[in-house]
Design a protein around this motif. Structure first.
Motif, PDB file in Angstrom:
ATOM      1  N   GLY A 217      -2.654  58.910  12.418  1.00 48.26           N
ATOM      2  CA  GLY A 217      -3.526  59.313  13.515  1.00 48.26           C
ATOM      3  C   GLY A 217      -4.055  58.197  14.379  1.00 48.26           C
ATOM      4  O   GLY A 217      -4.910  58.439  15.231  1.00 48.26           O
ATOM      5  N   GLY A 243       0.372  63.037  17.213  1.00 46.29           N
ATOM      6  CA  GLY A 243       0.394  64.375  17.777  1.00 46.29           C
ATOM      7  C   GLY A 243      -0.933  65.088  17.682  1.00 46.29           C
ATOM      8  O   GLY A 243      -1.132  66.117  18.316  1.00 46.29           O
ATOM      9  N   LYS A 244      -1.877  64.595  16.882  1.00 49.25           N
ATOM     10  CA  LYS A 244      -3.205  65.188  16.782  1.00 49.25           C
ATOM     11  C   LYS A 244      -4.215  64.070  16.572  1.00 49.25           C
ATOM     12  O   LYS A 244      -3.835  62.949  16.204  1.00 49.25           O
ATOM     13  CB  LYS A 244      -3.266  66.203  15.648  1.00 49.25           C
ATOM     14  CG  LYS A 244      -2.984  65.624  14.270  1.00 49.25           C
ATOM     15  CD  LYS A 244      -3.034  66.712  13.201  1.00 49.25           C
ATOM     16  CE  LYS A 244      -2.754  66.161  11.812  1.00 49.25           C
ATOM     17  NZ  LYS A 244      -2.805  67.197  10.778  1.00 49.25           N
ATOM     18  N   PRO A 245      -5.500  64.325  16.810  1.00 51.41           N
ATOM     19  CA  PRO A 245      -6.505  63.266  16.664  1.00 51.41           C
ATOM     20  C   PRO A 245      -6.511  62.679  15.257  1.00 51.41           C
ATOM     21  O   PRO A 245      -6.038  63.298  14.302  1.00 51.41           O
ATOM     22  CB  PRO A 245      -7.818  63.991  16.974  1.00 51.41           C
ATOM     23  CG  PRO A 245      -7.419  65.178  17.769  1.00 51.41           C
ATOM     24  CD  PRO A 245      -6.067  65.586  17.271  1.00 51.41           C
ATOM     25  N   SER A 247      -7.110  61.832  11.707  1.00 50.54           N
ATOM     26  CA  SER A 247      -7.707  62.600  10.619  1.00 50.54           C
ATOM     27  C   SER A 247      -7.373  62.019   9.267  1.00 50.54           C
ATOM     28  O   SER A 247      -7.898  62.459   8.256  1.00 50.54           O
ATOM     29  CB  SER A 247      -7.212  64.051  10.687  1.00 50.54           C
ATOM     30  OG  SER A 247      -5.811  64.101  10.481  1.00 50.54           O
ATOM     31  N   ALA A 251       0.972  62.910  10.182  1.00 51.61           N
ATOM     32  CA  ALA A 251       1.223  63.747  11.350  1.00 51.61           C
ATOM     33  C   ALA A 251       2.428  63.230  12.117  1.00 51.61           C
ATOM     34  O   ALA A 251       2.943  62.140  11.855  1.00 51.61           O
ATOM     35  CB  ALA A 251      -0.013  63.766  12.258  1.00 51.61           C
TER      36      ALA A 251
END
Length: 652
Positions: A217, A243-245, A247, A251
């Motif tokens: 992330g 692809g996402k904040p 965490s 991912a």
């Protein structure tokens, strides 16, 4: 049935309840006679109330619809008969009926256990219209999305960057054309593969920690030297975006790689140019004072060595001092040449012929165990170069090869004449066109990439202390730049080194300019009198008293009477008073409002019969209007001075 309600009352309640439904409802018995209906049934189809009654025939309703045009064109009786026959089968059915007025009726029929059927009629016109609007909207949005995806794909393929989408298992979900093309593949070939099937093992090893950070992330930016198919290497800046904040969970991530090879090369060239410029300012600043000191040293030691009778003393002390002073002068000259402040004399040169002659010189300058092989293309074009600097450049490369091979192996000098396209020329930051290409290769130890990046820097050397000045390859670079060419080096540890020099072909304008040069004048020998003097006074203009004393000794040794001045103003006063001055030997850099150039212009204007000789400790650029005035660079010998102190025609 409730005991309080009679059958007729019970039926009446049912009918009243059916009247409040939003759907039409009918029940026909086994003979297709109407048993139950509600008001909504009549409203849905627009039936008149008189048409509905206990025992009304099913066919009467169908006939009303046929005459209203609900079944389209055709014989109404046939349409009625067909539908009555279908109803007599008492099968479960569900369909949508589009009426002539455009309204849509949904009909659902269910057979009853004892015969007949119950049917519901729902006006779904608004629902159908909303569905059509929704479908139209979906089609429009789908088309817009497709166009957007096509535009994004086009943009992604055209941007100057490799783009890929990598899932958490390091499989490639998407790749644009530039990313795939770098590995000699198409996007279809790459998508679905694991990164280990596409990237080189060394690339994966060096970038693994960055990939892992992105999978966790983090936003990651880094630069690295990337190995590509075909033995190619590129400097790449890579941006990784998860692809996402952030965490902490594994991912997918997006990869954007930008080729910064040209930018780094440009920045390197700029830094090298800045270093050269700084070196030039330094060399120019110290050369005048340094060469004045050398003039004094040589001007006193050389006569001393000639007067001493103790040969051993001269050999032991004076000869090394003279040699060291001359090397100091040579070093200053090399610094000025390196910094491109040395005057050069480029002329159209047959490179093939020059390389053949230089090859023989190279072979005589290196150990016999190191062979030189020439590979010459026929009919090489001429290039505009300073022949002496070309010889020095090739010789410096040979000395570098000698050290790299430890004196054993082979040097190959290959010449050709490529016609560079615009794309090829941009890689070397030169203009497109025909060039003479000199490839100088050795089979020595080679160099690591970190050394290759610094190889042309002034004073950089990988040799042991005292084994080299670090100026040789810098001088090669300076020569190529002055010749409006380009140079690059290809080397790897254990694989030898190849220097590639590109020199532009001589254009017709260059040849015309050379043909238009005036032929040099031949100086007449000095006119001597019986007492050995020339009879013409030399006015020596020099602000440094020690330097003036040294040069005065040289002039006197040539048999000339001398007068001296410390600056241009004093020199003009003496010229006004003296009638027999034949020469003015003047330093260029002097205190006061006028320098040596100003003095030369004044002498030429007022007394053109007096010959000027200029001198300087720097390699100054002589102005065009004084190009015919002889120039001496300090320190100079008595023999060099004597070449310009001649009685002849005035300078024009």
């Amino acid at each position: 049935m409730s005991e309080d309600l009679k059958p007729t009352q019970y039926a009446q309640h049912i009918l009243e309840g059916l009247a409040h439904l939003d759907q039409g409802i009918t029940i026909f018995d086994q003979n297709l006679k109407l048993v139950v209906w509600n008001r909504k049934f009549l409203e849905v189809y627009g039936y008149p109330p008189s048409l509905a009654y206990q025992g009304a025939d099913f066919a009467s309703f169908i006939e009303f619809n046929a005459r209203a045009g609900d079944y389209g064109p055709g014989d109404a009786q046939a349409q009625v008969a067909e539908r009555v026959d279908t109803a007599r089968r008492f099968e479960k059915h569900r369909f949508e009926r589009v009426r002539a007025d455009g309204r849509v009726i949904e009909v659902v029929g269910t057979p009853l256990p004892n015969g007949g059927f119950v049917a519901t009629y729902t006006d779904i016109t608004e629902k159908v219209r909303q569905q059509e609007v929704l479908e139209t909207l979906v089609r429009t949005r789908t088309q817009e999305l497709r166009l957007s995806e096509e535009r994004l794909s086009l943009i992604a393929d055209e941007v100057p960057a490799g783009i890929a989408h990598v899932d958490k298992d390091m499989n490639i979900l998407y790749a644009n054309k530039r990313f795939a093309r770098a590995y000699k593949k198409t996007p279809a070939d790459v998508i679905g593969l694991n990164t280990s099937d596409v990237l080189y093992a060394k690339t994966l090893e060096e970038s693994a920690r960055f990939f892992e950070q992105a999978r966790r992330g983090a936003l990651v930016d880094f630069e690295m030297r990337l190995e590509l198919p075909g033995g190619r290497f590129k400097d790449v800046r890579t941006l990784l975006r998860p692809g996402k904040p952030a965490s902490g969970e594994v991912a997918d991530f997006y990869l954007v790689s930008i080729d910064v090879t040209r930018r780094k090369s440009t920045m390197s060239a700029l830094m090298r140019s800045q270093k050269m410029d700084a070196l030039g300012r330094m060399a120019s600043g110290i050369s005048h004072d340094f060469n004045n000191l050398l003039t004094i040293i040589l001007g006193n030691i050389v006569p001393l060595s000639e007067q001493l009778t103790d040969a051993d003393l001269v050999e032991e002390f004076l000869i090394p001092a003279i040699s060291a002073a001359r090397r100091g002068s040579s070093l200053t000259k090399r610094l000025l040449t390196l910094a491109r402040r040395e005057q050069v004399d480029p002329v159209p040169t047959q490179i093939g012929e020059a390389i053949s002659e230089i090859g023989a010189l190279v072979q005589s300058s290196i150990p016999s165990s190191l062979k030189v092989e020439l590979r010459q293309q026929d009919d090489l074009p001429m290039a505009m170069v300073d022949r002496s600097q070309l010889e020095m450049a090739i010789l410096n490369l040979a000395l570098n090869a000698r050290d790299a091979t430890q004196g054993t192996g082979k040097i190959t000098i290959d010449t050709s004449a490529p016609d560079l396209s615009q794309e090829e020329a941009e890689l070397f930051r030169i203009t497109a066109g025909r060039y003479v290409r000199i490839r100088f290769s050795d089979d020595g130890c080679g160099m690591a990439p970190s050394l290759v990046e610094k190889i042309f820097e002034p004073f950089f050397t990988s040799k042991a202390a005292g084994s080299g000045s670090g100026l040789g390859l810098s001088m090669v670079y300076g020569f190529v730049q002055q010749s409006n060419g380009a140079i690059c080096v290809d080397s790897a540890p254990g694989k030898g080194t190849t220097f590639t020099i590109l020199l532009p072909e001589v254009c017709p304008m260059d040849l015309a300019a050379v043909d238009a040069r005036p032929a040099p004048k031949t100086a007449a020998p000095p006119q001597q009198y019986q007492d050995g003097s020339t009879g013409q006074i030399v006015l020596l203009v020099e602000d440094d008293a020690d330097v003036r004393r040294t040069i005065r000794r040289k002039i006197a040794g040539l048999g000339f009477p001398i007068v001296e001045a410390g600056d241009a103003d004093e020199a003009m006063m003496l010229l006004e008073q003296l009638r027999d001055v034949g020469y003015v030997v003047s330093d260029v850099d002097m205190p006061g409002p006028r320098n040596g150039f100003d003095l030369a212009r004044t002498v030429r204007r007022l007394t053109p019969e007096i010959r000027m000789v200029l001198m300087s400790g720097q390699n100054v650029q002589t102005p065009a209007d004084l190009s015919s005035v002889p120039f001496l660079r300090k320190p100079f010998s008595e023999a060099e001075l004597s070449q310009h102190l001649r009685v002849g025609e005035p300078q024009t």
